[in-house]
Design an enzyme around this catalytic site. Structure first.
Site, short mmCIF file in Angstrom:
data_model
loop_
_atom_site.label_atom_id
_atom_site.label_comp_id
_atom_site.label_asym_id
_atom_site.label_seq_id
_atom_site.Cartn_x
_atom_site.Cartn_y
_atom_site.Cartn_z
CG HIS A 138 90.56 59.21 58.60
ND1 HIS A 138 90.46 57.91 58.14
CD2 HIS A 138 91.49 59.82 57.84
CE1 HIS A 138 91.31 57.75 57.13
NE2 HIS A 138 91.95 58.89 56.93
CE LYS A 159 95.52 58.87 58.34
NZ LYS A 159 95.52 59.39 56.94
CG ASP A 177 90.40 53.63 57.56
OD1 ASP A 177 90.87 54.60 56.95
OD2 ASP A 177 89.24 53.22 57.39
NE ARG A 243 114.38 75.75 62.42
CZ ARG A 243 115.40 76.30 61.76
NH1 ARG A 243 115.22 77.48 61.16
NH2 ARG A 243 116.56 75.70 61.71
#
Length: 312
Positions: A138, A159, A177, A243
């Site tokens: 997915h 998305k 999808d 980071r």
């Protein structure tokens, strides 16, 4: 795993069916192809009967030198009930003994005008692409600067909207999808869209849109090798996100691993730009340029220089 039969080969490679029509729907279960030279000489101890058999000029020239009785015996052993098909290359004539044995056991005999080596290569590539292990994930698959980026995340995280923004920026959509992923070899994952939803994007509030109709044929592509995964998740204040980029997370799909980056989502963040830069940075890393490592080395040099100054 997809099903491949001799009938598929007939259509894909424009082969001529010579005998054994009743067996054209036998399943081909392996991409390995056999050239039965040893079998023509009578050695059937390790005969790979379940492979597609390819007969070229060498095998057929040797076969012509055998007596008719031996020819019939060898062909009956070659044409087993497990054999998915026999292909003759270069447009050579099929021996009568082969056609008779093929009709008797229902083994399809086909003929091609292509050279043996070229035909063998094309058949192997086709069968490997069709018979390779497959799974469905997915997510959304986009081609960004030649990098196949799989975008994953929970439903509703954004998305498809991010994919739409990437397409508007000139990148190409592969699947939305549901992404069908085939492992074509040990470290190669190729993703494509299910045929039913090819070129389509589902945007909440708008519905289904056709990317190729709206943005043109250059905005889509049928398949792409996957090398990077971007996982989108809602921003968690309690979670410490990377980071510097020194930590490398991976995602395992079947037997292959690809690099995975987790990108937190919150209002004001331009996800399309972030993913676009992530793809470019991944490309730079493959070329040997790593900004995170370079910064870490600079920082180490500064600290060591400070220690030396303090000591002096």
């Amino acid at each position: 795993m997809a099903k491949v039969t001799a009938n598929d080969l007939l259509e894909q490679f424009q082969l001529e069916l010579l005998a054994g029509e009743e067996g054209i729907y036998r399943p081909i279960t392996t991409s390995d192809i056999s050239r039965p030279g040893m079998e023509m000489a009578g050695f059937f101890t390790y005969y790979p009967a379940k492979r597609l058999q390819l007969l070229g000029r060498t095998e057929l020239t040797f076969f012509e030198q055998l007596t008719k009785e031996v020819q019939q015996e060898r062909m009956l052993k070659l044409c087993t009930y497990d054999t998915p098909g026999i292909i003759i290359s270069r447009g050579n004539e099929a021996p009568r003994a082969l056609l008779e044995a093929a009709e008797q056991n229902g083994v399809p005999v086909m003929r091609s005008k292509q050279t043996t080596t070229r035909l063998s290569s094309k058949l192997t590539n086709y069968l490997e692409s069709k018979l390779s292990p497959m799974t469905a994930v997915h997510g959304v698959l986009v081609d960004i600067y030649g990098i196949g980026v799989l975008i994953t995340g929970n439903s509703g995280v954004g998305k498809s909207e991010t994919a739409l923004d990437l397409v508007r920026r000139g990148h190409r959509l592969v699947a939305d999808d549901s992404v069908e992923i085939r492992q074509e070899n040990e470290d190669t994952l190729v993703g494509r869209s299910p045929e039913l939803i090819q070129h389509l994007l589902e945007i909440r509030g708008l519905g289904i849109i056709n990317v190729m109709t709206l943005f043109g044929a250059g905005a889509v592509r049928p398949y792409k090798r996957i090398v990077l995964c971007i996982h989108l998740e809602l921003w968690d204040q309690k979670k410490a996100y990377d980071r510097l980029g020194l930590e490398e997370e991976t995602m395992k799909i079947m037997d292959s691993e690809i690099q995975k980056l987790t990108v937190p989502v919150r209002p004001g963040r331009n996800l399309a730009v972030i993913i676009e830069v992530a793809a470019m940075n991944f490309r730079l890393k493959r070329l040997g340029f790593n900004a995170a490592e370079e910064f870490s080395e600079r920082l180490t040099d500064v600290i060591e220089e400070g220690d030396r100054d303090e000591f002096n």
